[in-house]
Design an enzyme around this catalytic site. Structure first.
Site, PDB file in Angstrom:
ATOM      1  N   ASP A 119      28.525  34.541  29.192  1.00 52.53           N
ATOM      2  CA  ASP A 119      27.630  35.573  28.660  1.00 52.53           C
ATOM      3  C   ASP A 119      27.450  35.309  27.175  1.00 52.53           C
ATOM      4  O   ASP A 119      28.210  34.536  26.572  1.00 52.53           O
ATOM      5  CB  ASP A 119      28.196  36.981  28.893  1.00 52.53           C
ATOM      6  CG  ASP A 119      29.529  37.208  28.210  1.00 52.53           C
ATOM      7  OD1 ASP A 119      30.387  36.292  28.277  1.00 52.53           O
ATOM      8  OD2 ASP A 119      29.730  38.274  27.609  1.00 52.53           O
ATOM      9  N   GLU A 184      32.584  38.666  28.115  1.00 49.23           N
ATOM     10  CA  GLU A 184      33.421  38.469  26.928  1.00 49.23           C
ATOM     11  C   GLU A 184      32.847  39.144  25.702  1.00 49.23           C
ATOM     12  O   GLU A 184      33.571  39.757  24.922  1.00 49.23           O
ATOM     13  CB  GLU A 184      33.614  36.962  26.670  1.00 49.23           C
ATOM     14  CG  GLU A 184      34.768  36.642  25.722  1.00 49.23           C
ATOM     15  CD  GLU A 184      34.373  36.650  24.238  1.00 49.23           C
ATOM     16  OE1 GLU A 184      35.276  36.702  23.401  1.00 49.23           O
ATOM     17  OE2 GLU A 184      33.150  36.631  23.921  1.00 49.23           O
TER      18      GLU A 184
END
Lengths: 481, 481
Positions: A119, A184
């Site tokens: 991400d 994250e």
């Protein structure tokens, strides 16, 4: 076109298996640079922004693409459901699944687990990007795009490393597992639970955890052996029962905001000294060895100032700057909403979050008491994340140093991170495994800001570092673990 | 049923016109209490929340209802288009029209202009209202509802005052004009321009402007003769060119937020003393007469503390509390967004906004310079509204005192407002007319908070005060103006 080399490698596996040959691997990697860049281009094109709920379908697609890539390489891949997240409005949204994969399960070998994330931070062209952030753009060997350095290229470099062994029909020197997440950038929501749940299954045979989610400090390669912890506080001053109009009551009522500003101002001196008693005393003293180690690190204070755009730092010499970034605590005030302030103390050994909590709470209450305010102060520690520190003499770090030496013909700088990487501490606490942070990102990659980039050099040489590190890890004696 | 008394009064006008008779007017008003409550109920039911753009149709409907009411009474009514407002997203939205009306144009008489507003603050049941805020609810003679006191009942009381004269076929002692707006709660957007545009037309023959948009200080009626001004500032500390991650850079970078907190904390001492040099020195000294006047005002410090829910004020005696609410300046810090703080200095005679601007700017820059920070400070004065102060010996206030004495059989308290009513200053500066603030709201009406109310007593006796005040104004000698 994807299946041909795979089929070829499988055919070769059935005939002869070769041992590690650095020159062949390096040559193979060099000759596949354009393919690697294309792979990164495909990944960067997926707007896997985990902060934007509207992009959640893209994020799911990113996890699928990651899983698919690892499956094509013959890995044992799972997409682990980690549940839902609750949005501020009370709605729930499915979290992106965590991709776990395994290559090899030879119990005679060590097993490493590579952690990474696919991400990215939000990015919009109009934020000041020189190029379209989701269209990887090569300018003078730098590959500009959101997530290029944080953390898509490092994840791909690990994948390419395993692929290179496969393509050359070389035996993987260690078993390689992957744990790739998609949350994250917004706090690794759900990952802790997954790590705890799989501690005695997926993680049970893991010897070492590798994190390549950080960067070098300069043009010299680095190994990261510590991060600061984080004690995150809120301080709220509760005043009159009504929301009083400042014009109507101002002048006779002791306003909560004035009290709040007063106590915040007591946390830190203009020159940056933490004023909370006991905090500085708890910090492990800087040893002569450490001083010397910092002195040898490649780091130019002027370039650093220039890079971050400040004329003046709190300290002028390299050792002081590095020490205050990495191994001394710091207070940051993040903001005020209503009459609640948020601030944090980045924590270092030998500070203890519970002690810090008491020190800060007691101190602020004593400062507040001296104001003789009729208002009420409430101090809460919201997060108490411990610092993480590895032993740089541990065989895992020795393996890292050897790998760097082999690929870059130089010793790595041994560095720390000023920020907190809570997942490192979670891995350490839950699995009890040793962890190494092996960055391949450049010092000027612009993580989280506009014009993030990954250089071709770091991407390709980083892939070579990873193939080499796997070999070096295989040399660690089983007993020394 | 609405047209009957109107037709009747028109018929009577053609026969005999009577002079002011207090007893008859008071009796008429008493006997119409339920009608007045119903009129207030109808108005409160319209959610004329000027802050909520989704309620704009209700606000337009509120202005139409106001105009319609004044038309039915035979007034010369206009709905004045004051243009559009720009929303933060760049869209534009029509402002509610301003209602102007005129009753009588006898050039031998004085002309008063009543200013009021019919928009309200936001209100939701779930904010802590005991009753539905838009369904006027009578509990022990208190009429609970949003806008009941601020400012719908006072506007209606003025309308009822004119109506009472008409119904009893009594000659209006003065010409009465109305200016009723619908954006007061969000800053009277567009009204300034309308006042300037109509200065030489609608306002040219106005002698006195009456504002009943405030409240008493206690159970004793009051006349308001002053408001504090407002110097509203922003202070921004500009730091590194990038948005730096506190973990990564914290410890070596002098953070803009730390500097901002430091300079805000230098504005005011814990006990409420303004620390900006020159501010206190500029304040007009409290004279013995003023001290005595404050001493005589009906105000109980304990009840006040209880009402606003604080255990302790900065001052314990009545005179100090009132003086610091009304005629001494105060600093309020409103909040911080990003690294920009907002704060204001409520201003009093003989402070000058331009001087305050320089004093604050110079002081903050000197405090900032002592910090030796590499960051940049930018101080901006966004608003510089002057205080407003009337002469309580002026014939207009003498008329007010006489009217209070007649209706309530007591002298009014002469009070000030701690807040700023910028429209008073605008009326004064643009039209050059004398202004009186004649509140009828109770001291505990809860303006802007939950459970706002208007008591039947204040509503009805307030209407009597208004009919009487018109008569008293008519006695002012034309030459004395």
């Amino acid at each position: 076109q994807m299946t041909f080399p795979l089929v070829l490698s499988i055919l070769l596996v059935t005939t002869t298996v070769r041992a590690f040959q650095y020159t062949d691997l390096a040559q193979y990697i060099d000759s596949h640079e354009e393919e690697y860049v294309e792979a990164l281009r495909d990944w960067v094109a997926i707007e896997s922004d985990s902060a934007n709920v509207l992009k959640r379908p893209d994020l799911h697609r990113m996890m699928e693409a990651t899983a698919q890539k690892l499956r094509q390489m013959g890995g044992a891949v799972e997409l682990v459901d980690i549940g839902e997240q609750e949005l501020p409005d009370g709605q729930t949204l499915a979290l992106p699944k965590v991709v776990s994969a395994q290559f090899g399960n030879d119990t005679r070998k060590h097993t490493v687990c590579v952690y990474g994330h696919v991400d990215v931070q939000p990015a919009k062209k109009e934020d000041g990007w020189a190029t379209d952030p989701y269209n990887l753009t090569d300018i003078n060997g730098n590959l500009y795009g959101r997530g290029a350095s944080d953390n898509k290229a490092p994840v791909l470099a690990w994948i390419h490393a395993v692929e290179a062994y496969q393509a050359l029909n070389m035996e993987l020197p260690v078993n390689v597992k992957f744990v790739i997440e998609g949350m994250e950038e917004t706090g690794s929501n759900g990952l802790d639970v997954m790590i705890v749940a799989q501690r005695d299954t997926f993680f049970s045979d893991v010897d070492y955890i590798i994190i390549s989610d950080c960067g070098w400090l300069s043009r010299r390669p680095a190994l990261t052996y510590g991060t600061r912890g984080n004690c995150y506080f809120t301080a709220e001053v509760q005043g009159p029962k009504q929301d009083l109009h400042s014009g109507v009551y101002g002048g006779v009522v002791i306003e909560p905001m004035t009290d709040l500003i007063g106590i915040l101002d007591s946390l830190i001196s203009p020159s940056g000294t933490i004023l909370v008693p006991g905090i500085r005393e708890a910090v492990a003293p800087l040893s002569d060895e450490e001083w010397k180690m910092y002195q040898d690190i490649q780091f130019d204070v002027d370039s650093y100032k220039n890079k971050i755009g400040v004329d003046q730092l709190m300290y002028n010499n390299k050792v002081d700057v590095l020490a205050h970034l990495w191994r001394y605590p710091t207070v940051s005030i993040h903001g005020i909403e209503g009459v609640t302030a948020k601030f944090s103390i980045r924590q270092v050994p030998n500070m203890d979050p519970q002690v810090v909590k008491n020190q800060v709470t007691d101190y602020l209450h004593s400062v507040f008491a001296k104001r003789k305010s009729p208002n009420k102060l409430k101090v809460t520690m919201v997060i108490g994340a411990k610092p993480w520190l590895a032993d740089t003499e541990h065989p895992l770090y020795e393996a890292g140093k050897a790998a760097v030496k082999r690929v870059f013909d130089t010793d790595p700088d041994l560095i720390r991170e000023g920020g907190t990487i809570p997942i490192a501490k979670t891995f350490q606490d839950v699995t009890g495994k040793d962890i190494i942070m092996m960055p391949i990102g450049g010092f000027d990659d612009g993580l989280h800001s506009q014009n993030e980039k990954m250089s071709r050099y770091n991407y390709i040489e980083g892939t070579k570092l990873f193939v080499t590190f796997l070999d070096e890890v295989s040399k660690i004696k089983k007993t020394s673990v």
